[in-house]
Design a protein around this motif. Structure first.
Motif, mmCIF file in Angstrom:
data_model
loop_
_atom_site.group_PDB
_atom_site.id
_atom_site.type_symbol
_atom_site.label_atom_id
_atom_site.label_comp_id
_atom_site.label_asym_id
_atom_site.label_seq_id
_atom_site.Cartn_x
_atom_site.Cartn_y
_atom_site.Cartn_z
ATOM 1 N N GLN A 92 0.805 -1.212 0.000
ATOM 2 C CA GLN A 92 0.000 0.000 0.000
ATOM 3 C C GLN A 92 0.841 1.266 0.000
ATOM 4 O O GLN A 92 0.306 2.350 0.082
ATOM 5 N N GLY A 93 2.155 1.146 -0.035
ATOM 6 C CA GLY A 93 2.989 2.350 0.027
ATOM 7 C C GLY A 93 3.052 2.887 1.434
ATOM 8 O O GLY A 93 2.926 2.156 2.403
ATOM 9 N N GLY A 94 3.236 4.183 1.546
ATOM 10 C CA GLY A 94 3.307 4.805 2.864
ATOM 11 C C GLY A 94 4.426 5.816 2.915
ATOM 12 O O GLY A 94 5.057 6.123 1.907
ATOM 13 N N TYR A 138 10.674 2.610 6.480
ATOM 14 C CA TYR A 138 9.753 2.218 5.409
ATOM 15 C C TYR A 138 9.703 0.698 5.214
ATOM 16 O O TYR A 138 8.640 0.114 5.142
ATOM 17 N N ASN A 139 10.853 0.052 5.121
ATOM 18 C CA ASN A 139 10.910 -1.391 4.849
ATOM 19 C C ASN A 139 10.475 -2.246 6.030
ATOM 20 O O ASN A 139 10.116 -3.410 5.859
ATOM 21 N N VAL A 141 3.665 0.700 -9.195
ATOM 22 C CA VAL A 141 3.598 2.141 -9.423
ATOM 23 C C VAL A 141 4.434 2.773 -8.318
ATOM 24 O O VAL A 141 4.052 2.744 -7.150
ATOM 25 N N ILE A 142 5.590 3.310 -8.698
ATOM 26 C CA ILE A 142 6.529 3.873 -7.735
ATOM 27 C C ILE A 142 6.656 5.354 -8.041
ATOM 28 O O ILE A 142 7.206 5.741 -9.070
ATOM 29 N N THR A 143 6.129 6.206 -7.158
ATOM 30 C CA THR A 143 6.114 7.642 -7.432
ATOM 31 C C THR A 143 7.281 8.378 -6.803
ATOM 32 O O THR A 143 7.667 9.433 -7.278
#
Length: 124
Positions: free
Chosen positions: A56-58, A64-65, A87-89
């Motif tokens: 879900q990203g974040g 983060y990991n 999808v990596i923004t």
């Protein structure tokens, strides 16, 4: 966008519906818009029929990991292809004030093969 087709075509009949939800996490007034363009595409022998959301990203920071554990999933019999579509923004920020302006690398391991990675060297 074809790998995401099951998100739009979630049913088997002509009455299938797709709902979109956009959340803007600021106090500013945003007017979100969405344009979908379709064409009479005739798929070859393979087309996506299901999606398994994995992440879900974040907030992109030093921890983060830590929130991600390995995910096991089973491929249904008769499946001819499995595709990872990410999808990596780059949005977010780490402890150094980085986000989309810093080089990032993303690593995915499948069946003990850790050679699946992508590094974005041209950030910003």
């Amino acid at each position: 966008v074809t790998p995401l087709l099951p998100l739009i075509n979630s049913g088997t009949d002509s009455e299938s519906k797709c709902n979109f939800q956009i959340t803007c996490g600021t106090t500013e007034h945003w007017v979100p818009t969405l344009n979908l363009r379709f064409h009479d595409y005739q798929p070859q022998s393979e087309r996506p029929v299901a999606i398994l959301p994995l992440f879900q990203g974040g907030t992109f920071d030093s921890s983060y990991n830590d929130k991600y554990s390995p995910i096991e999933f089973y491929v249904p019999e008769g499946t001819s292809k499995v595709l990872l579509y990410a999808v990596i923004t780059g949005h977010g920020s780490d402890n150094n004030g980085c986000g989309e302006f810093c080089v990032t690398s993303h690593h995915f391991e499948f069946n003990d093969d850790d050679t699946n990675s992508k590094t974005f060297y041209n950030a910003g």
